[in-house]
Design a protein around this motif. Structure first.
Motif, PDB file in Angstrom:
ATOM      1  N   ARG A  99       0.776  -1.373   0.444  1.00 18.51           N
ATOM      2  CA  ARG A  99       0.723   0.128   0.065  1.00 18.51           C
ATOM      3  C   ARG A  99       0.912   1.434   0.416  1.00 18.51           C
ATOM      4  NH1 ARG A  99      -4.178  -2.723   4.245  1.00 18.51           N
ATOM      5  NH2 ARG A  99      -4.893  -3.595   2.097  1.00 18.51           N
ATOM      6  N   ASP A 100       2.350   0.900   0.752  1.00 19.91           N
ATOM      7  CA  ASP A 100       2.645   2.543   0.638  1.00 19.91           C
ATOM      8  C   ASP A 100       3.384   3.292  -0.607  1.00 19.91           C
ATOM      9  OD1 ASP A 100       2.585   2.872   3.385  1.00 19.91           O
ATOM     10  OD2 ASP A 100       4.102   1.579   3.707  1.00 19.91           O
ATOM     11  N   TYR A 101       3.582   1.659  -1.162  1.00 20.24           N
ATOM     12  CA  TYR A 101       4.827   1.433  -2.660  1.00 20.24           C
ATOM     13  C   TYR A 101       3.265   2.330  -3.830  1.00 20.24           C
ATOM     14  CZ  TYR A 101       6.132   0.524  -7.260  1.00 20.24           C
ATOM     15  OH  TYR A 101       6.324   0.925  -8.280  1.00 20.24           O
ATOM     16  N   LEU A 102       2.453   2.251  -3.295  1.00 17.17           N
ATOM     17  CA  LEU A 102       1.403   2.207  -4.175  1.00 17.17           C
ATOM     18  C   LEU A 102       0.817   3.879  -3.887  1.00 17.17           C
ATOM     19  CD1 LEU A 102      -1.454  -1.003  -4.392  1.00 17.17           C
ATOM     20  CD2 LEU A 102       0.269  -0.631  -6.033  1.00 17.17           C
ATOM     21  N   ALA A 103       1.190   4.179  -2.917  1.00 14.77           N
ATOM     22  CA  ALA A 103       0.286   5.013  -2.539  1.00 14.77           C
ATOM     23  C   ALA A 103       1.808   6.126  -2.558  1.00 14.77           C
ATOM     24  CB  ALA A 103       0.174   5.518  -1.169  1.00 14.77           C
ATOM     25  N   GLY A 104       3.083   6.058  -3.479  1.00 13.07           N
ATOM     26  CA  GLY A 104       4.249   6.775  -3.736  1.00 13.07           C
ATOM     27  C   GLY A 104       4.846   7.131  -2.394  1.00 13.07           C
ATOM     28  N   ALA A 154       2.500  -5.437  -5.984  1.00 14.64           N
ATOM     29  CA  ALA A 154       1.760  -4.806  -4.846  1.00 14.64           C
ATOM     30  C   ALA A 154       0.174  -4.547  -5.331  1.00 14.64           C
ATOM     31  CB  ALA A 154       2.026  -3.099  -5.121  1.00 14.64           C
ATOM     32  N   GLU A 155      -0.676  -4.471  -6.304  1.00 15.50           N
ATOM     33  CA  GLU A 155      -1.699  -4.220  -6.827  1.00 15.50           C
ATOM     34  C   GLU A 155      -2.407  -5.920  -5.386  1.00 15.50           C
ATOM     35  OE1 GLU A 155      -3.242  -3.131 -10.428  1.00 15.50           O
ATOM     36  OE2 GLU A 155      -1.475  -1.691 -10.104  1.00 15.50           O
ATOM     37  N   THR A 156      -1.315  -6.644  -6.182  1.00 13.11           N
ATOM     38  CA  THR A 156      -2.156  -7.915  -5.991  1.00 13.11           C
ATOM     39  C   THR A 156      -2.489  -7.878  -3.910  1.00 13.11           C
ATOM     40  OG1 THR A 156      -1.512  -9.456  -7.824  1.00 13.11           O
ATOM     41  CG2 THR A 156      -2.078 -10.500  -5.517  1.00 13.11           C
ATOM     42  N   ALA A 169      -3.624 -14.617  -8.662  1.00 16.55           N
ATOM     43  CA  ALA A 169      -2.758 -15.026  -9.342  1.00 16.55           C
ATOM     44  C   ALA A 169      -2.826 -14.571 -11.228  1.00 16.55           C
ATOM     45  CB  ALA A 169      -1.933 -16.090  -9.135  1.00 16.55           C
ATOM     46  N   LEU A 170      -4.363 -15.869 -11.057  1.00 19.22           N
ATOM     47  CA  LEU A 170      -4.663 -14.376 -12.405  1.00 19.22           C
ATOM     48  C   LEU A 170      -4.652 -13.632 -13.344  1.00 19.22           C
ATOM     49  CD1 LEU A 170      -7.880 -18.195 -13.048  1.00 19.22           C
ATOM     50  CD2 LEU A 170      -4.984 -18.218 -13.824  1.00 19.22           C
ATOM     51  N   ASN A 171      -5.214 -12.710 -12.152  1.00 19.74           N
ATOM     52  CA  ASN A 171      -5.288 -11.333 -12.720  1.00 19.74           C
ATOM     53  C   ASN A 171      -4.146 -10.521 -12.817  1.00 19.74           C
ATOM     54  OD1 ASN A 171      -8.124 -11.546 -11.938  1.00 19.74           O
ATOM     55  ND2 ASN A 171      -7.630 -10.377  -9.690  1.00 19.74           N
ATOM     56  N   THR A 172      -2.650 -10.926 -12.362  1.00 21.20           N
ATOM     57  CA  THR A 172      -1.989 -10.615 -12.464  1.00 21.20           C
ATOM     58  C   THR A 172      -0.869 -11.594 -13.692  1.00 21.20           C
ATOM     59  OG1 THR A 172      -0.173 -12.313 -11.096  1.00 21.20           O
ATOM     60  CG2 THR A 172      -0.988  -9.869 -10.003  1.00 21.20           C
ATOM     61  N   GLY A 173      -1.662 -13.040 -14.140  1.00 26.44           N
ATOM     62  CA  GLY A 173      -0.675 -13.521 -15.021  1.00 26.44           C
ATOM     63  C   GLY A 173       0.650 -14.435 -14.316  1.00 26.44           C
ATOM     64  N   PHE A 174       0.192 -13.952 -13.202  1.00 25.95           N
ATOM     65  CA  PHE A 174       1.953 -14.715 -12.550  1.00 25.95           C
ATOM     66  C   PHE A 174       3.290 -13.233 -12.121  1.00 25.95           C
ATOM     67  CE2 PHE A 174      -0.535 -18.422 -12.996  1.00 25.95           C
ATOM     68  CZ  PHE A 174      -0.278 -18.938 -11.925  1.00 25.95           C
ATOM     69  N   SER A 175       2.784 -12.355 -12.588  1.00 28.05           N
ATOM     70  CA  SER A 175       3.492 -11.390 -13.272  1.00 28.05           C
ATOM     71  C   SER A 175       4.726 -11.571 -11.925  1.00 28.05           C
ATOM     72  CB  SER A 175       3.028 -10.169 -13.410  1.00 28.05           C
ATOM     73  OG  SER A 175       3.533  -8.672 -13.203  1.00 28.05           O
ATOM     74  N   GLN A 176       6.215 -10.826 -12.852  1.00 28.99           N
ATOM     75  CA  GLN A 176       6.627 -10.945 -10.807  1.00 28.99           C
ATOM     76  C   GLN A 176       6.601  -9.430 -11.286  1.00 28.99           C
ATOM     77  OE1 GLN A 176       7.647 -13.073  -9.096  1.00 28.99           O
ATOM     78  NE2 GLN A 176       6.535 -13.622  -9.637  1.00 28.99           N
ATOM     79  N   ASP A 177       6.128  -7.652 -11.696  1.00 27.76           N
ATOM     80  CA  ASP A 177       6.207  -6.971 -12.041  1.00 27.76           C
ATOM     81  C   ASP A 177       6.505  -6.189 -10.590  1.00 27.76           C
ATOM     82  OD1 ASP A 177       6.877  -4.174 -13.337  1.00 27.76           O
ATOM     83  OD2 ASP A 177       4.515  -3.945 -12.626  1.00 27.76           O
ATOM     84  N   ALA A 178       6.435  -5.321 -10.212  1.00 24.54           N
ATOM     85  CA  ALA A 178       6.164  -4.813  -8.842  1.00 24.54           C
ATOM     86  C   ALA A 178       5.010  -3.961  -8.767  1.00 24.54           C
ATOM     87  CB  ALA A 178       7.491  -3.879  -8.461  1.00 24.54           C
ATOM     88  N   ASP A 179       4.614  -3.083  -9.496  1.00 25.10           N
ATOM     89  CA  ASP A 179       2.738  -2.872  -9.372  1.00 25.10           C
ATOM     90  C   ASP A 179       2.116  -3.989  -9.574  1.00 25.10           C
ATOM     91  OD1 ASP A 179       4.524  -0.258  -9.261  1.00 25.10           O
ATOM     92  OD2 ASP A 179       4.097  -0.260 -12.018  1.00 25.10           O
ATOM     93  N   ARG A 181      12.733  -0.720  -1.838  1.00 30.05           N
ATOM     94  CA  ARG A 181      12.240  -1.013  -0.525  1.00 30.05           C
ATOM     95  C   ARG A 181      11.283  -1.569  -0.368  1.00 30.05           C
ATOM     96  NH1 ARG A 181      11.365   1.786   4.373  1.00 30.05           N
ATOM     97  NH2 ARG A 181      10.135  -0.147   5.688  1.00 30.05           N
ATOM     98  N   PHE A 182      10.002  -1.655  -1.615  1.00 29.55           N
ATOM     99  CA  PHE A 182       8.887  -2.837  -1.504  1.00 29.55           C
ATOM    100  C   PHE A 182       9.563  -3.926  -1.701  1.00 29.55           C
ATOM    101  CE2 PHE A 182       5.949  -4.797  -4.544  1.00 29.55           C
ATOM    102  CZ  PHE A 182       5.225  -5.566  -3.876  1.00 29.55           C
ATOM    103  N   LEU A 183      10.177  -4.154  -3.174  1.00 27.67           N
ATOM    104  CA  LEU A 183      10.636  -5.536  -3.623  1.00 27.67           C
ATOM    105  C   LEU A 183      11.323  -6.442  -2.136  1.00 27.67           C
ATOM    106  CD1 LEU A 183      11.318  -5.260  -7.356  1.00 27.67           C
ATOM    107  CD2 LEU A 183       9.388  -5.725  -6.311  1.00 27.67           C
ATOM    108  N   ASP A 184      11.894  -5.290  -1.066  1.00 28.28           N
ATOM    109  CA  ASP A 184      12.975  -5.972  -0.810  1.00 28.28           C
ATOM    110  C   ASP A 184      11.824  -6.269   0.563  1.00 28.28           C
ATOM    111  OD1 ASP A 184      15.420  -5.265  -1.729  1.00 28.28           O
ATOM    112  OD2 ASP A 184      15.981  -3.664  -0.306  1.00 28.28           O
TER     113      ASP A 184
END
Length: 196
Positions: free
Chosen positions: A12-17, A154-156, A141-151, A23-26
């Motif tokens: 939530r902190d990452y999505l809010a900037g 975070a959304e998931t 998991a289906l919504n993100t398509g098993f994505s490893q993208d930070a966004d 930091r989020f990925l850590d």
């Protein structure tokens, strides 16, 4: 249960900037490592459970109780698809009854022994509730398509964080109930077999 709320807050902190992607990925990596450690513990517990249940099933059969579930089901019942957790439930329930030292004499008298309600509680918190949670989580998991993208990650976490937190809490409850079931069945079986 400990790291999930922190990972959700970080998402939530990452999505809010409020924090950057690194930091989020850590934080997310720490969350993932904790889940990996939990998986290792779960596999170890599963192996020990298979050995324990196999021995109980073999003992009750050796002592003349004609059970529905052969000892090998103590292994195969756990490795079939998770939705079939019904097999371990039915086997544990039957071993509870078959380990009744005070059962009515006769080849099937033990089948009339009362259930242990704790086994039903375990089935609910280990089998039914997690199956429902997994069904909803699969949608994540289906919504993100098993994505490893930070966004996407975070959304998931933001969308399904509460569900994951509930799932983690249910896992803790299931573990506690399982420990109680194992202790009670072991004591009952030990009394039945006159082991010390």
């Amino acid at each position: 249960a400990i790291t999930t709320p922190s990972a959700v807050d970080s998402a939530r902190d990452y999505l809010a900037g409020r924090i950057d992607e690194d930091r989020f990925l850590d934080d997310y990596t720490a969350f993932g490592l904790t889940q990996s450690v939990q998986t290792i513990g779960t596999v170890a517990a599963a192996v020990l459970t298979m050995i324990w249940l196999y021995r109980i099933a073999a003992n009750v059969r050796a002592l003349g109780r004609a059970t529905t579930w052969a000892p090998l089901w103590a292994i195969f019942g756990w490795i079939l698809p998770p939705v079939l957790v019904i097999i371990p439930f039915l086997m544990v329930r039957e071993m509870w009854k078959a380990s009744d030292a005070t059962a009515t004499p006769g080849p099937a008298g033990w089948k009339q022994s009362p259930d242990n309600p704790l086994i039903w509680v375990w089935f609910a918190v280990y089998g039914i509730i997690p199956t429902v949670i997994t069904a909803f989580s699969a949608g994540a998991a289906l919504n993100t398509g098993f994505s490893q993208d930070a966004d996407d990650l975070a959304e998931t976490l933001d969308d399904f964080g509460a569900l994951q937190t509930v799932g983690a809490a249910v896992t803790v409850v299931a573990a506690i109930v399982w420990i109680l079931v194992v202790r009670q069945l072991t004591a009952r079986h030990t009394h039945f077999t006159n082991e010390t």
